[in-house]
Design a protein around this motif. Structure first.
Motif, PDB file in Angstrom:
ATOM      1  N   SER A   1       0.841  -1.190   0.000  1.00 11.50           N
ATOM      2  CA  SER A   1       0.000   0.000   0.000  1.00 11.50           C
ATOM      3  C   SER A   1       0.877   1.242   0.000  1.00 11.50           C
ATOM      4  CB  SER A   1      -0.927   0.012   1.215  1.00 11.50           C
ATOM      5  OG  SER A   1      -0.176   0.088   2.409  1.00 11.50           O
ATOM      6  N   PHE A   2       0.255   2.384  -0.315  1.00  9.95           N
ATOM      7  CA  PHE A   2       0.958   3.666  -0.325  1.00  9.95           C
ATOM      8  C   PHE A   2       0.189   4.650   0.551  1.00  9.95           C
ATOM      9  CE2 PHE A   2       1.872   1.617  -4.384  1.00  9.95           C
ATOM     10  CZ  PHE A   2       3.259   1.692  -4.437  1.00  9.95           C
ATOM     11  N   GLN A   3       0.922   5.641   1.048  1.00 10.35           N
ATOM     12  CA  GLN A   3       0.302   6.665   1.883  1.00 10.35           C
ATOM     13  C   GLN A   3       0.517   8.040   1.261  1.00 10.35           C
ATOM     14  OE1 GLN A   3       1.982   7.178   5.779  1.00 10.35           O
ATOM     15  NE2 GLN A   3       0.223   8.339   6.552  1.00 10.35           N
ATOM     16  N   PHE A   4      -0.564   8.798   1.121  1.00  8.72           N
ATOM     17  CA  PHE A   4      -0.474  10.185   0.654  1.00  8.72           C
ATOM     18  C   PHE A   4      -0.135  11.065   1.853  1.00  8.72           C
ATOM     19  CE2 PHE A   4      -3.777   8.498  -2.365  1.00  8.72           C
ATOM     20  CZ  PHE A   4      -2.925   8.446  -3.467  1.00  8.72           C
ATOM     21  N   THR A   5       0.982  11.757   1.778  1.00 14.02           N
ATOM     22  CA  THR A   5       1.452  12.533   2.926  1.00 14.02           C
ATOM     23  C   THR A   5       0.967  13.986   2.915  1.00 14.02           C
ATOM     24  OG1 THR A   5       3.506  13.137   1.783  1.00 14.02           O
ATOM     25  CG2 THR A   5       3.523  11.110   3.095  1.00 14.02           C
ATOM     26  N   LEU A   6       0.329  14.407   1.847  1.00 13.80           N
ATOM     27  CA  LEU A   6      -0.093  15.811   1.760  1.00 13.80           C
ATOM     28  C   LEU A   6      -1.396  16.081   2.502  1.00 13.80           C
ATOM     29  CD1 LEU A   6       0.737  16.869  -1.906  1.00 13.80           C
ATOM     30  CD2 LEU A   6       1.971  17.380   0.175  1.00 13.80           C
TER      31      LEU A   6
ATOM     32  N   ARG B   1       2.132  13.414  -2.902  1.00 17.42           N
ATOM     33  CA  ARG B   1       1.193  13.882  -3.925  1.00 17.42           C
ATOM     34  C   ARG B   1      -0.225  13.689  -3.402  1.00 17.42           C
ATOM     35  NH1 ARG B   1       3.255  14.288  -9.086  1.00 17.42           N
ATOM     36  NH2 ARG B   1       1.329  15.439  -9.437  1.00 17.42           N
ATOM     37  N   ILE B   2      -1.215  14.192  -4.159  1.00 19.23           N
ATOM     38  CA  ILE B   2      -2.609  13.965  -3.791  1.00 19.23           C
ATOM     39  C   ILE B   2      -3.239  12.876  -4.652  1.00 19.23           C
ATOM     40  CG2 ILE B   2      -2.953  16.300  -2.900  1.00 19.23           C
ATOM     41  CD1 ILE B   2      -4.304  17.009  -5.540  1.00 19.23           C
TER      42      ILE B   2
ATOM     43  N   ASN C   1      -4.732   8.101   5.143  1.00 25.85           N
ATOM     44  CA  ASN C   1      -4.801   8.200   3.689  1.00 25.85           C
ATOM     45  C   ASN C   1      -3.924   7.158   3.017  1.00 25.85           C
ATOM     46  OD1 ASN C   1      -4.727  11.377   4.805  1.00 25.85           O
ATOM     47  ND2 ASN C   1      -6.481  10.785   3.565  1.00 25.85           N
ATOM     48  N   PHE C   2      -4.326   5.898   3.177  1.00 26.77           N
ATOM     49  CA  PHE C   2      -3.624   4.796   2.532  1.00 26.77           C
ATOM     50  C   PHE C   2      -4.404   4.338   1.309  1.00 26.77           C
ATOM     51  CE2 PHE C   2      -1.714   4.632   6.721  1.00 26.77           C
ATOM     52  CZ  PHE C   2      -0.395   4.283   6.452  1.00 26.77           C
ATOM     53  N   ILE C   3      -3.680   3.919   0.279  1.00 28.04           N
ATOM     54  CA  ILE C   3      -4.291   3.378  -0.929  1.00 28.04           C
ATOM     55  C   ILE C   3      -3.564   2.086  -1.280  1.00 28.04           C
ATOM     56  CG2 ILE C   3      -2.790   4.801  -2.413  1.00 28.04           C
ATOM     57  CD1 ILE C   3      -5.067   4.857  -4.460  1.00 28.04           C
TER      58      ILE C   3
END
Length: 321
Positions: free
Chosen positions: A11-16, A175-176, A90-92
């Protein structure tokens, strides 16, 4: 390192995205209204072109495809973005991230190839008016649209497939939305092949269409310079919406490419958000407004459909009484 890579690649996390407190509801409502507006105006223009037979001509068919592409790109961004605004984590997932990348990147390239096809259509109409109907046949339109859709989809798919093979040493995306270059930067191994393929991608799907559009308009300017004032005015009237759309999208694309190649950690967070939103909001709103309001044929057709709908509604009410 391998355990970390296998853990974060799931998974990835959006840090913004940060906690804006009550303001998150305001941001959510504003973005939702923008998304609804994009859907409404693009659907109105595309449905009008589909149902009005007089608009079944190459230029209007291309405009319809441009509006459908705006709906495609917006669908790949806004639903997930609205969820992230209201979410605390905010994980995807990896699959969702690459799916979003595919939709947004094909939206980018389809927009350019469609604008290139539209530039060729205007070039033939102005520079070779006597041969327009023999050159822009239904079969030719189908071939152009097939190329404009299939080729970018194949190239984007190839780039993302290579990126999916990379082992990753992190999962934080500044990024968003998911972008290919942001994911490649997280790789634990050498990314020379990805960089080469990425540059070939930019040349074949971005720079080549841009230069072709500039070439067609250079030829159009040469023809207009030798023509009468009346012919020059008509040519400008038919080309103006495409020029506005092309310039607007080129500026948006330049901002996005510049943003993706810079060190995201060194850029102001607000600037990243603004440029990313501008890239995904302005063209989908600009395209239908420019063509729907500036081309009299589409404008008359839209108002005609609205008038017929009102008349049928009044007639139905009268019959009931």
């Amino acid at each position: 390192m391998q355990n970390n890579a296998s853990l974060t690649s799931a998974s990835f996390q959006f840090t913004l995205f940060t906690d804006y407190g009550p303001f998150r509801y305001l941001f959510f409502i504003l973005c939702l209204l923008i998304y609804i507006t994009i859907i409404f105006i693009n659907v109105v223009v595309s449905m009008t072109i589909c149902f009005v037979k007089s608009l079944h001509q190459p230029m209007y068919i291309f405009i319809c495809c441009l509006c459908l592409n705006s709906l495609w790109g917006s669908a790949g961004f806004f639903p997930r973005f609205l969820m992230d605004i209201m979410s605390d984590r905010n994980f995807i997932s990896r699959v969702s991230c690459f799916s979003q990348m595919y939709v947004i990147h094909t939206y980018v390239t389809h927009e350019l190839t469609l604008l290139t096809v539209m530039a060729y259509d205007r070039y033939v109409a102005i520079c070779h008016p006597l041969h327009y109907h023999s050159k822009m046949t239904f079969r030719m339109v189908v071939h152009l649209l097939t190329f404009a859709v299939v080729y970018p989809a194949f190239v984007v798919g190839t780039c993302l497939y290579l990126s999916s093979l990379l082992p990753l040493c992190g999962n934080k995306l500044h990024r968003i939305f998911c972008s290919n270059w942001s994911v490649v930067q997280l790789s634990c191994m050498d990314t020379t092949v990805n960089n080469i393929v990425g540059r070939l991608f930019i040349v074949s799907t971005i720079l080549t269409p841009l230069f072709f559009v500039l070439y067609t308009y250079l030829r159009i300017l040469v023809v207009c310079r030798r023509s009468s004032t009346e012919h020059r005015g008509k040519a400008l009237q038919t080309c103006l919406p495409h020029i506005v759309t092309f310039v607007t999208y080129s500026f948006s694309l330049f901002c996005e490419l510049s943003l993706s190649r810079l060190q995201a950690d060194e850029i102001n967070t607000v600037l990243i958000v603004v440029l990313s939103l501008e890239f995904l909001i302005i063209p989908p709103i600009n395209n239908p407004l420019v063509y729907g309001l500036n081309l009299p044929q589409i404008r008359r057709a839209i108002f005609g459909v609205i008038w017929i709908h009102k008349q049928s509604k009044h007639t139905g009410t009268a019959i009931k009484h």
